[in-house]
Write an enzyme that holds these catalytic residues in place. Sequence first.
Site, PDB file in Angstrom:
ATOM      1  N   GLY A 131      23.238  14.210 -44.792  1.00  0.00           N
ATOM      2  CA  GLY A 131      23.562  14.505 -43.293  1.00  0.00           C
ATOM      3  C   GLY A 131      24.488  15.590 -43.308  1.00  0.00           C
ATOM      4  N   GLY A 132      24.759  16.535 -44.148  1.00  0.00           N
ATOM      5  CA  GLY A 132      25.251  17.963 -43.886  1.00  0.00           C
ATOM      6  C   GLY A 132      26.796  17.903 -43.951  1.00  0.00           C
ATOM      7  N   SER A 212      20.870  15.966 -50.838  1.00  0.00           N
ATOM      8  CA  SER A 212      21.373  16.908 -49.736  1.00  0.00           C
ATOM      9  C   SER A 212      22.886  16.981 -49.880  1.00  0.00           C
ATOM     10  CB  SER A 212      20.748  16.594 -48.204  1.00  0.00           C
ATOM     11  OG  SER A 212      20.984  17.919 -47.448  1.00  0.00           O
TER      12      SER A 212
END
Length: 566
Positions: A131-132, A212
């Site tokens: 989710g950055g 991520s």
Amino acid sequence: MHFYGAVVFCALLIGVIAGDLSPAEPIVHTGLGAIKGSVLQSRLGVNFYAFRGIRYAQPPLGDLRFRAPEPVKAWDLEFDATEDGPMCPQPAYNKSEVSEDCLRLNVYTKQIPGELIRIKPQEVLVYLHPGGFYAFSGQSYNNAGPQYLMDRDIVLVTVNYRLGSLGFMSTGTEDCPGNAGFKDQVMALRWIRDHISSFGGNPNSVTLMGYSAGALSTTLHMISPMSRGLFHRAIVMSASGVSQVKIPSDQIELARKQAALLGCEVTSNKKMIDCLRQKPATEFGDSLAYMFVISWNPVLLWTPVIEPDYGQERFLDRDPTEAYLRGDFMKIPVIAGITRDEFAGPAIEFLTNETLRNELDSSFDTLAPILFLYERHTEESKNRSQLLRKKFLGNETLSLNKSLTGLNYLFADSLIGFAVHRFVQLASRYTTVYQYKFSYVGRYSFLYYPNDTTPYGAVHHDDLLYLLSIPSRAPIFNVTDPEHPIVERLTGMWSAFTKTGNPNNVDFKPTPNWIPVSENADNYLEIGEQLKMKEGLFTERFAFWDKLFPLPTIGNGTEPFQSKPF
């Protein structure tokens, strides 16, 4: 005991041993107090215990905002863990789903110890969500359903951590040294070390898996002094903390931008932070879109920081690339890899939007460092931008037909692929690294193009669809669905690695024959319709990035680090 009561007790005991879980609301006893859970069902119909929304730290409210998390306090009454806790503040259609009281984790297990039942502690898999660093969560009904992995004999833990400015603001001063979200993750790992045995987990056999932003986090935990000894294997999916991105000691300009958006003064760091501590948490999520430079870019807006020493526990105290260069990290078994098509979404967005396409075309040298995450406003950055354009896009005017593949490669390599390549290149010199490329394209995806039913390819997050239930993107696949074999393979290899450190110890045929990366061979397993060993993962592309962003010198400062002869 009365005869009838003895019969009932024996029936219940036999049921538990056979896998027919009871009671409907299980209770575990920890050093913090009793916790009540529930019973859920796996993809293949196996019942398991779920304990959701457990606080692992004090709610980071008031003066605790922006600070390292405080340990959770014990409770007297039974803690109700039958439902998920809230997401950490982020943009949300339903604001009742978000709260700063979000430092929660979920535990899923098939067996819990009891007074009359001895069990063998199971290996633990801990999941850090993507989710950055500004979106998503570890919730069961949202982005991290346990139904697939709970068909395997492991204990699964999913974790929430603070996001956006609330989790990663850093002024470079004692008021806000940064990395609070990473310190949340450390606190969760410490909670697992101290309490997972109450849920049937083995605290001495923990695998940390991140995707991520969660994968970037995982590679930093491998070098953090705070995380040492808290996990024993790592799964690094689609990101890492070593790349062309320069890790700063603060992000003061980003902090000031957030303060200005929320009406706080920016001339004094202390007054700025004091003011931001008074703002409602929802305002941070509501202002998120305005924090970016152009169309939600740079994707990696908040970065880790190398913390100045003010006497606090520092999550990151040295440069990650240099740490991996010197072998200064936890030398544990690793799985690491990427998807075949990774970040195609931004490429499609820029090329299908005439305004964005024209702006990128006319201002490529200026926008490229923002989009592709390298240092801005220098002559060297301008030269790099020109080389990247020539390599991936040529000299023609940008267009959807001619530029999509090249721009996809630019986003995929700069945001994900090169970082994983560099991590594998450095880590495999010192420890066992199993590398993969995920190329399977099913019926469901995180990106459909050119229409809303055709998956573009194997893009970022698509491999997660076969490890975790993600209801917003796909149904739970049953045994008759075409996705069933890929679910079996992925969960089989990932759980085998969790249990033994070797993903080849699976319960299906044919076995993967997954060969680790070696000094002379860039081995990787292609995970598609079948499992195939190959050599040389995007070799030509990554060699270009290696040359454009060479590794720093080592030793006496004059000897350049030599890349592997892949």
